[in-house]
Design an enzyme around this catalytic site. Structure first.
Site, PDB file in Angstrom:
ATOM      1  N   LEU A 112      12.667 -11.435   2.023  1.00  0.00           N
ATOM      2  CA  LEU A 112      14.278 -10.673   2.898  1.00  0.00           C
ATOM      3  C   LEU A 112      14.649 -11.339   4.288  1.00  0.00           C
ATOM      4  O   LEU A 112      15.470 -10.946   4.734  1.00  0.00           O
ATOM      5  CB  LEU A 112      13.688  -9.074   3.181  1.00  0.00           C
ATOM      6  CG  LEU A 112      14.096  -7.610   2.138  1.00  0.00           C
ATOM      7  CD1 LEU A 112      13.222  -6.949   2.014  1.00  0.00           C
ATOM      8  CD2 LEU A 112      15.611  -8.023   1.341  1.00  0.00           C
ATOM      9  N   TYR A 132       1.513  -0.911  -0.092  1.00  0.00           N
ATOM     10  CA  TYR A 132      -0.135  -0.305  -0.415  1.00  0.00           C
ATOM     11  C   TYR A 132       0.778   0.682   0.193  1.00  0.00           C
ATOM     12  O   TYR A 132       1.003   2.115  -1.471  1.00  0.00           O
ATOM     13  CB  TYR A 132      -0.326   0.042   0.798  1.00  0.00           C
ATOM     14  CG  TYR A 132      -2.200   1.171   1.287  1.00  0.00           C
ATOM     15  CD1 TYR A 132      -2.680   2.215   0.746  1.00  0.00           C
ATOM     16  CD2 TYR A 132      -2.172   1.664   2.787  1.00  0.00           C
ATOM     17  CE1 TYR A 132      -3.204   2.810   0.759  1.00  0.00           C
ATOM     18  CE2 TYR A 132      -3.228   2.714   2.684  1.00  0.00           C
ATOM     19  CZ  TYR A 132      -3.297   3.821   1.892  1.00  0.00           C
ATOM     20  OH  TYR A 132      -3.971   4.817   2.390  1.00  0.00           O
ATOM     21  N   ASP A 147      -6.832  -0.875  21.589  1.00  0.00           N
ATOM     22  CA  ASP A 147      -6.993   1.270  21.046  1.00  0.00           C
ATOM     23  C   ASP A 147      -6.983   1.926  21.865  1.00  0.00           C
ATOM     24  O   ASP A 147      -7.129   2.244  23.204  1.00  0.00           O
ATOM     25  CB  ASP A 147      -8.584   1.138  20.435  1.00  0.00           C
ATOM     26  CG  ASP A 147      -8.629   0.781  19.560  1.00  0.00           C
ATOM     27  OD1 ASP A 147      -8.193  -0.093  18.428  1.00  0.00           O
ATOM     28  OD2 ASP A 147      -9.610   0.935  18.260  1.00  0.00           O
ATOM     29  N   ASP A 186      10.211  -7.947  -2.923  1.00  0.00           N
ATOM     30  CA  ASP A 186       9.032  -7.729  -2.082  1.00  0.00           C
ATOM     31  C   ASP A 186       8.526  -9.716  -2.288  1.00  0.00           C
ATOM     32  O   ASP A 186       9.059  -9.845  -3.950  1.00  0.00           O
ATOM     33  CB  ASP A 186       7.683  -6.841  -2.963  1.00  0.00           C
ATOM     34  CG  ASP A 186       6.522  -6.861  -2.236  1.00  0.00           C
ATOM     35  OD1 ASP A 186       6.145  -7.755  -1.483  1.00  0.00           O
ATOM     36  OD2 ASP A 186       6.223  -5.451  -1.614  1.00  0.00           O
ATOM     37  N   ASN A 187       7.497  -9.942  -1.307  1.00  0.00           N
ATOM     38  CA  ASN A 187       7.721 -11.395  -1.584  1.00  0.00           C
ATOM     39  C   ASN A 187       6.538 -12.048  -1.830  1.00  0.00           C
ATOM     40  O   ASN A 187       6.124 -13.099  -2.114  1.00  0.00           O
ATOM     41  CB  ASN A 187       7.810 -12.482   0.170  1.00  0.00           C
ATOM     42  CG  ASN A 187       7.565 -11.789   0.515  1.00  0.00           C
ATOM     43  OD1 ASN A 187       6.144 -11.368   0.464  1.00  0.00           O
ATOM     44  ND2 ASN A 187       7.511 -12.479   1.990  1.00  0.00           N
ATOM     45  N   SER A 204       6.006   3.902  13.270  1.00  0.00           N
ATOM     46  CA  SER A 204       4.435   4.455  13.617  1.00  0.00           C
ATOM     47  C   SER A 204       4.546   4.800  14.486  1.00  0.00           C
ATOM     48  O   SER A 204       5.397   5.043  16.057  1.00  0.00           O
ATOM     49  CB  SER A 204       4.180   3.215  14.010  1.00  0.00           C
ATOM     50  OG  SER A 204       2.446   2.761  14.158  1.00  0.00           O
ATOM     51  N   TYR A 264       3.412  -6.541  16.909  1.00  0.00           N
ATOM     52  CA  TYR A 264       3.653  -5.859  15.513  1.00  0.00           C
ATOM     53  C   TYR A 264       4.810  -4.260  16.202  1.00  0.00           C
ATOM     54  O   TYR A 264       5.487  -3.651  15.670  1.00  0.00           O
ATOM     55  CB  TYR A 264       1.847  -5.654  15.447  1.00  0.00           C
ATOM     56  CG  TYR A 264       2.191  -3.914  14.499  1.00  0.00           C
ATOM     57  CD1 TYR A 264       2.819  -4.639  12.746  1.00  0.00           C
ATOM     58  CD2 TYR A 264       1.727  -3.198  14.999  1.00  0.00           C
ATOM     59  CE1 TYR A 264       3.157  -2.803  12.782  1.00  0.00           C
ATOM     60  CE2 TYR A 264       1.536  -1.388  14.353  1.00  0.00           C
ATOM     61  CZ  TYR A 264       2.195  -1.961  12.655  1.00  0.00           C
ATOM     62  OH  TYR A 264       2.498  -0.548  11.912  1.00  0.00           O
ATOM     63  N   LYS A 312       1.743  -6.170   9.388  1.00  0.00           N
ATOM     64  CA  LYS A 312       1.293  -5.187  10.022  1.00  0.00           C
ATOM     65  C   LYS A 312      -0.344  -5.151  10.829  1.00  0.00           C
ATOM     66  O   LYS A 312      -0.411  -4.206  11.046  1.00  0.00           O
ATOM     67  CB  LYS A 312       1.477  -4.132   8.722  1.00  0.00           C
ATOM     68  CG  LYS A 312      -0.193  -4.010   7.864  1.00  0.00           C
ATOM     69  CD  LYS A 312       0.104  -3.261   7.041  1.00  0.00           C
ATOM     70  CE  LYS A 312      -1.317  -4.091   5.055  1.00  0.00           C
ATOM     71  NZ  LYS A 312      -1.238  -2.647   5.277  1.00  0.00           N
ATOM     72  N   LYS A 368       8.436  -2.339  15.973  1.00  0.00           N
ATOM     73  CA  LYS A 368       8.916  -0.906  14.818  1.00  0.00           C
ATOM     74  C   LYS A 368       9.929  -0.343  16.493  1.00  0.00           C
ATOM     75  O   LYS A 368      10.528   0.347  15.653  1.00  0.00           O
ATOM     76  CB  LYS A 368       7.881   0.128  14.758  1.00  0.00           C
ATOM     77  CG  LYS A 368       6.540  -0.354  14.103  1.00  0.00           C
ATOM     78  CD  LYS A 368       6.954  -0.519  12.888  1.00  0.00           C
ATOM     79  CE  LYS A 368       6.668  -1.179  11.921  1.00  0.00           C
ATOM     80  NZ  LYS A 368       7.010  -0.900  10.427  1.00  0.00           N
TER      81      LYS A 368
HETATM   82  N1  UFG Z   1     -12.288   1.211  13.570  1.00  0.00           N
HETATM   83  C1  UFG Z   1     -14.098   0.643  14.431  1.00  0.00           C
HETATM   84  N2  UFG Z   1     -14.068  -0.096  13.527  1.00  0.00           N
HETATM   85  C2  UFG Z   1     -13.573  -1.320  12.186  1.00  0.00           C
HETATM   86  C3  UFG Z   1     -12.237  -0.467  12.457  1.00  0.00           C
HETATM   87  C4  UFG Z   1     -11.377   0.966  13.204  1.00  0.00           C
HETATM   88  O1  UFG Z   1     -14.769   1.312  14.796  1.00  0.00           O
HETATM   89  O2  UFG Z   1     -14.044  -1.738  11.872  1.00  0.00           O
HETATM   90  C5  UFG Z   1     -12.015   2.693  14.866  1.00  0.00           C
HETATM   91  C6  UFG Z   1     -10.902   2.013  15.737  1.00  0.00           C
HETATM   92  O3  UFG Z   1     -11.504   1.717  16.717  1.00  0.00           O
HETATM   93  C7  UFG Z   1     -10.022   3.113  15.598  1.00  0.00           C
HETATM   94  C8  UFG Z   1     -10.851   3.211  14.545  1.00  0.00           C
HETATM   95  O4  UFG Z   1     -11.317   2.880  13.744  1.00  0.00           O
HETATM   96  O5  UFG Z   1     -10.720   4.165  16.946  1.00  0.00           O
HETATM   97  C9  UFG Z   1      -8.986   2.919  13.628  1.00  0.00           C
HETATM   98  O6  UFG Z   1      -8.511   2.274  13.078  1.00  0.00           O
HETATM   99  P1  UFG Z   1      -7.124   1.801  12.337  1.00  0.00           P
HETATM  100  O7  UFG Z   1      -7.388   0.255  12.745  1.00  0.00           O
HETATM  101  O8  UFG Z   1      -8.736   1.896  11.325  1.00  0.00           O
HETATM  102  O9  UFG Z   1      -5.873   1.919  13.109  1.00  0.00           O
HETATM  103  P2  UFG Z   1      -5.686   2.855  14.273  1.00  0.00           P
HETATM  104  O10 UFG Z   1      -5.470   3.869  14.648  1.00  0.00           O
HETATM  105  O11 UFG Z   1      -5.452   0.974  15.263  1.00  0.00           O
HETATM  106  O12 UFG Z   1      -4.383   1.360  14.191  1.00  0.00           O
HETATM  107  C10 UFG Z   1      -3.560   2.076  13.298  1.00  0.00           C
HETATM  108  C11 UFG Z   1      -2.141   1.169  12.496  1.00  0.00           C
HETATM  109  C12 UFG Z   1      -1.631  -0.038  13.193  1.00  0.00           C
HETATM  110  C13 UFG Z   1      -1.034   1.014  14.134  1.00  0.00           C
HETATM  111  C14 UFG Z   1      -1.645   1.662  15.184  1.00  0.00           C
HETATM  112  C15 UFG Z   1      -1.542   3.080  15.590  1.00  0.00           C
HETATM  113  O13 UFG Z   1      -3.174   0.723  11.409  1.00  0.00           O
HETATM  114  O14 UFG Z   1      -1.241  -0.556  12.207  1.00  0.00           O
HETATM  115  O15 UFG Z   1      -2.582   2.806  14.252  1.00  0.00           O
HETATM  116  O16 UFG Z   1      -1.906   3.687  16.384  1.00  0.00           O
HETATM  117  F1  UFG Z   1      -0.284   0.019  15.508  1.00  0.00           F
END
Ligand code: UFG
Length: 339
Positions: free
Chosen positions: A59, A11, A298, A31-32, A125, A150, A85, A154
């Site tokens: 890698l 991505y 979260d 890339d694999n 991150s 994960y 990730k 990092k």
């Molecule tokens: N969320 C929902 N429903 C879903 C998916 C997400 O309500 O189906 C909410 C989550 O609770 C969160 C927000 O949307 O409040 C963002 O969620 P994401 O999963 O999109 O992103 P995150 O902030 O949880 O995770 C991201 C990256 C990770 C990283 C993390 C660090 O995807 O790789 O930030 O904060 F580790």
């Protein structure tokens, strides 16, 4: 000027390859294809007119990594994206995450040392800050104990790079991403999650197009204005542009230290409900969603202080939330019409 982009069909990797090529860099991708498709190479070519070289191997393989670096003696730098990730999966399979994310980095650094490749940009991150004590969070904020294997990879990766820099000619820049979303304006490349998406925006676009029944919003009882968690969403093309600036900064010898850290965010936080509303506005689709319980691990809210990146890199995220979700929606529709 030859640059290795690991994970270049993924991505963020694919968007960075496009921006590098646009600025005249010659890109070699390793890339694999474990979480991406070979056809992305053709779509990159449709955008830029240049087909990047793709070497398909893992890698984690020391010998293959070493042979690769010998085959390309003119590499000026490495942008290292290739990694697992998914936060939840890393809790289920910690050793798979530690092996893949750490061993591949070690193999790259060893090969860089052996072949006098001196510049590495690392995909880090904002997860390293956990729930920060102060917002917005700047690069000087303390690193918090990782919530998942994960996140720990990092943190450990940044340490591995720093320790290597102390005893070698290698320089490193760690770019700490906030929440990358959106897609290239051409809708030829974008986020392609395998299976059920973990992240918010792909879940929204897949629900809107009818692949998922409804979006589950994980909790509306957080101490935020509307009760849903807040994140700093950043357009993937803004993020990609920062990588080009970072690698150029290293090659041009403009670094302040041999290891630098930059936050890549917009500086503005949006709640889950605000993202949903922005999506509904730009798409004209009424999204089906329901509020469910909180998701474990979260954090409540995080957004970047991008002052240092803005000043030092001369970079600023330009695209707003509506552009981000509109581009994600355009990509979802275009992708589904092609398959
Ligand atoms: N969320 C929902 N429903 C879903 C998916 C997400 O309500 O189906 C909410 C989550 O609770 C969160 C927000 O949307 O409040 C963002 O969620 P994401 O999963 O999109 O992103 P995150 O902030 O949880 O995770 C991201 C990256 C990770 C990283 C993390 C660090 O995807 O790789 O930030 O904060 F580790």
């Amino acid at each position: 000027m030859q640059i290795l982009v690991t994970g270049g069909t993924g991505y963020i990797g694919s968007h960075t390859v496009v921006e590098l090529q646009k600025r005249g860099y010659e890109v070699i991708i390793v890339d694999n294809l474990s979480n991406s498709r070979r056809e992305i190479i053709d779509n990159i070519e449709k955008i830029t007119g240049i087909k990047p070289v793709l070497e398909v191997f893992d890698l984690e393989d020391r010998k293959k990594t070493s042979d690769f670096f010998k085959k390309y003696p003119d590499l000026k730098g490495v942008i290292h994206f290739a990694a697992f990730k998914a936060v939840g999966e890393s809790v289920e399979k910690p050793l798979m995450y530690y092996r893949n994310n750490l061993v591949s980095l070690i193999n790259i650094l060893e090969s860089m040392q052996e072949n006098d490749v001196e510049n590495i940009v690392f995909s880090s991150s904002c997860t390293v800050y956990g729930q920060p004590d102060h917002l917005p969070v700047s690069e000087t904020a303390p690193i918090k104990k990782a919530e998942s294997p994960y996140g720990n990879t990092k943190q450990i990766s940044e340490e591995i790079i720093q320790d290597t820099i102390k005893v070698s000619k290698i320089n490193g820049i760690a770019l700490r991403y906030f929440n990358p979303i959106g897609a290239h304006e051409s809708a030829l490349i974008g986020e392609l999650p395998l299976g059920v998406p973990n992240n918010l925006v792909p879940f929204i676009t897949q629900t809107a197009i009818g692949i998922r029944d409804e979006l589950k919003i994980f909790g509306n009882d957080y101490p935020t204005p509307d009760g849903t968690p807040i994140r700093d969403y950043i357009h993937v093309v803004d993020l990609a542009e920062a990588h080009v600036i970072a690698i150029k900064r290293m090659i041009d010898g403009k670094m302040k230290n041999d290891f630098e850290v930059f936050n890549l965010g917009t500086g503005t936080g949006y709640s889950v409900l605000e993202v949903v509303k922005a999506f509904e506005k730009v798409s004209g689709v009424k999204l089906k969603y329901k509020i469910v319980g909180r998701r474990e691990g979260d954090i409540v809210q995080v957004w970047a202080d991008p002052t240092y990146s803005n000043k030092e890199l001369g970079w600023k995220a330009k695209r707003n939330l509506e552009e981000m979700v509109a581009s994600a929606w355009k990509w979802e529709k275009a992708y589904r019409s092609r398959i």
